[in-house]
Scaffold this motif. Structure first.
Motif, PDB file in Angstrom:
ATOM      1  N   GLU A 196       0.808 -17.571   4.099  1.00 13.14           N
ATOM      2  CA  GLU A 196       2.199 -17.124   5.025  1.00 13.14           C
ATOM      3  C   GLU A 196       3.225 -17.826   4.323  1.00 13.14           C
ATOM      4  O   GLU A 196       4.660 -17.167   3.943  1.00 13.14           O
ATOM      5  N   ALA A 197       3.396 -19.092   4.254  1.00 13.77           N
ATOM      6  CA  ALA A 197       4.499 -19.717   3.477  1.00 13.77           C
ATOM      7  C   ALA A 197       4.689 -19.090   2.039  1.00 13.77           C
ATOM      8  O   ALA A 197       5.879 -19.151   1.756  1.00 13.77           O
ATOM      9  N   ALA A 198       3.560 -19.052   1.514  1.00 10.11           N
ATOM     10  CA  ALA A 198       4.054 -18.552   0.102  1.00 10.11           C
ATOM     11  C   ALA A 198       4.771 -17.250   0.032  1.00 10.11           C
ATOM     12  O   ALA A 198       5.598 -17.138  -0.843  1.00 10.11           O
TER      13      ALA A 198
ATOM     14  N   MET B 100       2.784 -16.023  -5.618  1.00 10.23           N
ATOM     15  CA  MET B 100       3.214 -16.436  -4.048  1.00 10.23           C
ATOM     16  C   MET B 100       3.786 -15.001  -3.295  1.00 10.23           C
ATOM     17  O   MET B 100       3.610 -14.811  -2.094  1.00 10.23           O
ATOM     18  N   ALA B 101       4.317 -14.261  -4.292  1.00 11.21           N
ATOM     19  CA  ALA B 101       4.940 -13.092  -3.660  1.00 11.21           C
ATOM     20  C   ALA B 101       3.797 -11.917  -3.175  1.00 11.21           C
ATOM     21  O   ALA B 101       4.000 -11.279  -2.108  1.00 11.21           O
TER      22      ALA B 101
ATOM     23  N   PRO C 205      -1.358 -18.908  -2.304  1.00 12.02           N
ATOM     24  CA  PRO C 205      -0.887 -20.235  -2.776  1.00 12.02           C
ATOM     25  C   PRO C 205      -1.138 -20.801  -3.964  1.00 12.02           C
ATOM     26  O   PRO C 205      -2.116 -20.140  -4.752  1.00 12.02           O
ATOM     27  N   VAL C 206      -0.547 -21.655  -4.540  1.00  9.68           N
ATOM     28  CA  VAL C 206      -0.873 -22.140  -5.986  1.00  9.68           C
ATOM     29  C   VAL C 206      -0.860 -23.452  -6.029  1.00  9.68           C
ATOM     30  O   VAL C 206      -0.646 -24.368  -5.382  1.00  9.68           O
TER      31      VAL C 206
ATOM     32  N   VAL D 268       3.324 -26.986   1.364  1.00  7.88           N
ATOM     33  CA  VAL D 268       4.031 -25.917   2.188  1.00  7.88           C
ATOM     34  C   VAL D 268       3.458 -24.728   1.570  1.00  7.88           C
ATOM     35  O   VAL D 268       2.885 -23.970   2.523  1.00  7.88           O
ATOM     36  N   ASN D 269       3.370 -24.084   0.562  1.00  6.38           N
ATOM     37  CA  ASN D 269       3.068 -23.056   0.127  1.00  6.38           C
ATOM     38  C   ASN D 269       1.846 -23.330  -1.182  1.00  6.38           C
ATOM     39  O   ASN D 269       1.819 -22.222  -1.894  1.00  6.38           O
ATOM     40  N   GLY D 270       1.662 -24.548  -1.559  1.00  3.46           N
ATOM     41  CA  GLY D 270       0.573 -24.741  -2.410  1.00  3.46           C
ATOM     42  C   GLY D 270       0.586 -26.357  -2.429  1.00  3.46           C
ATOM     43  O   GLY D 270       0.895 -26.998  -1.449  1.00  3.46           O
ATOM     44  N   ARG D 271      -0.080 -26.597  -3.606  1.00  3.72           N
ATOM     45  CA  ARG D 271      -0.150 -28.272  -3.875  1.00  3.72           C
ATOM     46  C   ARG D 271       0.043 -28.349  -5.196  1.00  3.72           C
ATOM     47  O   ARG D 271      -0.252 -28.042  -6.243  1.00  3.72           O
TER      48      ARG D 271
END
Length: 200
Positions: free
Chosen positions: A172-174, A118-119, A123-124, A140-143
């Motif tokens: 972007e959220a990740a 994520m950094a 996404p993950v 949001v940053n993955g599922r």
């Protein structure tokens, strides 16, 4: 702390086609570490099509793994390529080149691979278990997939990859949410906690 390389630049460094959709998995010992769930990923991949909606070109799905012995194997309709053990710069390049990092761990107290990915703005997809629920904010940053359903994991992977617009927002959220794991931020929190304890 980890930082992203622009995806086209990372792919150029690694010799990965810009038109590919890249799925990344990694663990100490690669796919030989049962706790990291490579077998669950491989079962899920049999339900994942070889193309995704991210690319207007070929969109072929490239699957890369790291942490084990280099080599190539076939999993269902897919070819899986192990790139071997990577140093930090190699990890950073691969995280940045990927479109999704899959963390199918059976046991995960924190989720270092997820936080590093994520950094780097990737996404993950992971199971809803252990420390991964603190890192992956579902939608949001993955599922997050239901433990330890390979069908649910396949759906999570496809959800991340099925919409270019959604994928951009996830990336972007990740990156934005990863800042909470920056060692400088964590160190300040520890210092504040120690100050609170000492002053009470």
């Amino acid at each position: 702390w980890w930082s992203a390389i622009a995806r086209p630049a990372a792919r150029a460094m690694l010799g990965i086609r810009t038109s590919a959709t890249v799925l990344l998995f990694g663990a100490l010992g690669g796919d030989k570490n049962p706790g990291k769930g490579a077998d669950l990923l491989y079962s899920a991949l049999e339900k994942v099509p070889t193309r995704s909606g991210l690319s207007s070109n070929s969109g072929d799905l490239d699957i890369l793994t790291f942490g084990g012995q280099p080599g190539i194997k076939r999993v269902g309709p897919h070819v899986v390529r192990s790139v071997g053990v990577l140093d930090d710069e190699g990890l950073r390049a691969h995280y940045s080149a990927a479109d999704v990092t899959v963390v199918p761990s059976r046991v995960e107290s924190f989720g270092q691979t997820a936080s590093e990915s994520m950094a780097c703005g990737t996404p993950v997809a992971a199971f809803r278990t252990g420390g991964l629920t603190d890192i992956v904010h579902d939608g949001v940053n993955g599922r997050l997939a239901e433990p330890f359903s390979t069908e649910s994991l396949a759906e999570a992977i496809m959800w991340v990859l099925s919409s270019p617009e959604r994928h951009k927002a996830l990336c972007e959220a990740a990156r934005a949410t990863s800042s909470r794991w920056d060692p400088r931020v964590v160190a300040k929190r520890y210092l504040a906690l120690f100050d609170e304890i000492l002053s009470s």
